[in-house]
Design a protein around this motif. Structure first.
Motif, PDB file in Angstrom:
ATOM      1  N   MET A 123      24.892  50.203  31.325  1.00 19.63           N
ATOM      2  CA  MET A 123      23.671  50.813  30.827  1.00 19.63           C
ATOM      3  C   MET A 123      23.929  51.888  29.775  1.00 19.63           C
ATOM      4  O   MET A 123      23.007  52.285  29.057  1.00 19.63           O
ATOM      5  N   ARG A 124      25.161  52.375  29.702  1.00 20.35           N
ATOM      6  CA  ARG A 124      25.540  53.362  28.702  1.00 20.35           C
ATOM      7  C   ARG A 124      26.927  52.994  28.180  1.00 20.35           C
ATOM      8  O   ARG A 124      27.724  52.388  28.908  1.00 20.35           O
ATOM      9  N   PRO A 125      27.279  53.355  26.951  1.00 24.35           N
ATOM     10  CA  PRO A 125      28.629  53.078  26.462  1.00 24.35           C
ATOM     11  C   PRO A 125      29.680  53.707  27.377  1.00 24.35           C
ATOM     12  O   PRO A 125      29.552  54.871  27.770  1.00 24.35           O
ATOM     13  N   ASP A 126      30.682  52.923  27.742  1.00 23.58           N
ATOM     14  CA  ASP A 126      31.724  53.413  28.652  1.00 23.58           C
ATOM     15  C   ASP A 126      32.951  52.526  28.499  1.00 23.58           C
ATOM     16  O   ASP A 126      32.997  51.419  29.052  1.00 23.58           O
ATOM     17  N   PRO A 127      33.967  52.990  27.761  1.00 23.17           N
ATOM     18  CA  PRO A 127      35.158  52.152  27.552  1.00 23.17           C
ATOM     19  C   PRO A 127      35.934  51.879  28.835  1.00 23.17           C
ATOM     20  O   PRO A 127      36.760  50.957  28.869  1.00 23.17           O
ATOM     21  N   ALA A 128      35.678  52.633  29.888  1.00 23.00           N
ATOM     22  CA  ALA A 128      36.424  52.461  31.135  1.00 23.00           C
ATOM     23  C   ALA A 128      35.862  51.354  32.019  1.00 23.00           C
ATOM     24  O   ALA A 128      36.475  50.993  33.018  1.00 23.00           O
ATOM     25  N   LYS A 129      34.687  50.825  31.677  1.00 28.49           N
ATOM     26  CA  LYS A 129      34.042  49.839  32.552  1.00 28.49           C
ATOM     27  C   LYS A 129      33.591  48.623  31.752  1.00 28.49           C
ATOM     28  O   LYS A 129      33.232  48.711  30.578  1.00 28.49           O
ATOM     29  N   GLY A 130      33.581  47.488  32.439  1.00 30.40           N
ATOM     30  CA  GLY A 130      33.045  46.272  31.858  1.00 30.40           C
ATOM     31  C   GLY A 130      31.572  46.132  32.188  1.00 30.40           C
ATOM     32  O   GLY A 130      30.987  46.961  32.880  1.00 30.40           O
ATOM     33  N   GLY A 131      30.983  45.052  31.694  1.00 30.58           N
ATOM     34  CA  GLY A 131      29.594  44.800  32.019  1.00 30.58           C
ATOM     35  C   GLY A 131      28.816  44.277  30.827  1.00 30.58           C
ATOM     36  O   GLY A 131      29.236  44.401  29.670  1.00 30.58           O
ATOM     37  N   TRP A 132      27.670  43.694  31.127  1.00 27.27           N
ATOM     38  CA  TRP A 132      26.789  43.170  30.102  1.00 27.27           C
ATOM     39  C   TRP A 132      26.139  44.314  29.311  1.00 27.27           C
ATOM     40  O   TRP A 132      25.727  45.316  29.898  1.00 27.27           O
ATOM     41  N   ASP A 133      25.983  44.137  28.032  1.00 27.87           N
ATOM     42  CA  ASP A 133      25.032  44.923  27.273  1.00 27.87           C
ATOM     43  C   ASP A 133      23.633  44.467  27.702  1.00 27.87           C
ATOM     44  O   ASP A 133      23.399  43.252  27.869  1.00 27.87           O
ATOM     45  N   PRO A 134      22.701  45.371  27.934  1.00 29.40           N
ATOM     46  CA  PRO A 134      21.374  44.956  28.426  1.00 29.40           C
ATOM     47  C   PRO A 134      20.698  43.897  27.562  1.00 29.40           C
ATOM     48  O   PRO A 134      20.100  42.954  28.102  1.00 29.40           O
ATOM     49  N   GLN A 135      20.784  44.016  26.239  1.00 27.76           N
ATOM     50  CA  GLN A 135      20.143  43.015  25.386  1.00 27.76           C
ATOM     51  C   GLN A 135      20.850  41.679  25.479  1.00 27.76           C
ATOM     52  O   GLN A 135      20.210  40.616  25.521  1.00 27.76           O
ATOM     53  N   ALA A 136      22.181  41.697  25.541  1.00 25.55           N
ATOM     54  CA  ALA A 136      22.925  40.436  25.674  1.00 25.55           C
ATOM     55  C   ALA A 136      22.594  39.752  26.997  1.00 25.55           C
ATOM     56  O   ALA A 136      22.475  38.516  27.059  1.00 25.55           O
ATOM     57  N   LEU A 137      22.442  40.536  28.052  1.00 27.00           N
ATOM     58  CA  LEU A 137      22.063  39.953  29.338  1.00 27.00           C
ATOM     59  C   LEU A 137      20.673  39.339  29.260  1.00 27.00           C
ATOM     60  O   LEU A 137      20.439  38.229  29.760  1.00 27.00           O
TER      61      LEU A 137
END
Length: 224
Positions: A123-137
């Motif tokens: 939900m926020r930029p974070d180089p330490a974690k993976g995950g979908w960008d909300p728009q891409a999801l």
């Protein structure tokens, strides 16, 4: 003086009384031996979270008589670990790409199972974690919905380190809004240090490790 078992039982009971209606406790047992998991299961805890399949499998074998336990995979899911994870876990909290979801769907079909899964979103930029960008999801959601052998029920997110309480609350609220927009009931968010904020923002699962089990062996003040 209460012993370690009594203290853990007291922490568990306290958490049960503090949980708002509709919020469930995922006991993060990663890094802990089977014995305290058994103790909590005997108190009534059903759901336990593990992040490394190689650590979880021996523990699951030791606790195989406790048929009520439901195991959740909460670690980063690597493509080469999808099959053992699908075999060993009823719920998977960390699906972070369409390619991974498609691989899971294919392997689940081969294994004859339909796992429940959460989509990990950043939900926020974070180089330490993976995950979908909300728009891409959002863009990929029709393709994800079409996968027949994975049951996507919610989103999972984590706040970046260093966020203020206000920033965490806003992040959790944004995740809840995104889940609602996609028609997903569940939100897995909040850990030992911030679960009350997540619960207030609409979490349905909170992941508590150190706040329940105490520090992991060899780890000091690890906030899981």
């Amino acid at each position: 003086m209460p012993n370690e078992l009594e203290e853990r039982a007291q922490r568990w009971r306290a958490l049960q009384t503090q949980m708002p209606e509709g919020v469930r406790l995922l006991a993060v047992s990663k890094g802990h031996p089977a014995a305290p998991v058994r103790e909590l299961a005997e108190l009534g805890q059903v759901d336990f979270g593990e992040s490394r399949v190689q650590d979880a499998l021996p523990k699951q074998e030791q606790l195989a008589d406790l048929v009520q336990i439901r195991w959740h995979f909460i670690g980063r899911l690597q493509a080469n670990k999808v099959r053992p994870v699908v075999r060993a876990f009823a719920v998977i909290h960390s699906v972070d790409s369409l390619a991974l979801a498609q691989r899971m769907d294919r392997i689940a079909a081969e294994e004859g199972v339909i796992p429940e899964a959460f989509l990990q979103v950043k939900m926020r930029p974070d180089p330490a974690k993976g995950g979908w960008d909300p728009q891409a999801l959002t863009d990929a959601w029709p393709q994800l919905q079409a996968l027949p052998h994975v049951r996507f029920t919610g989103l999972m997110t984590m706040a970046p380190l260093g966020c203020s309480q206000e920033q965490r609350s806003a992040l959790f609220a944004d995740c809840r809004t995104l889940a609602d927009r996609l028609g997903l009931r569940e939100c897995s968010m909040g850990m030992s240090g911030d679960w009350p904020e997540a619960a207030a923002a609409g979490a349905t699962w909170v992941r508590v490790g150190s706040g329940l089990f105490g520090a992991r062996p060899g780890v000091v003040n690890f906030p899981a």
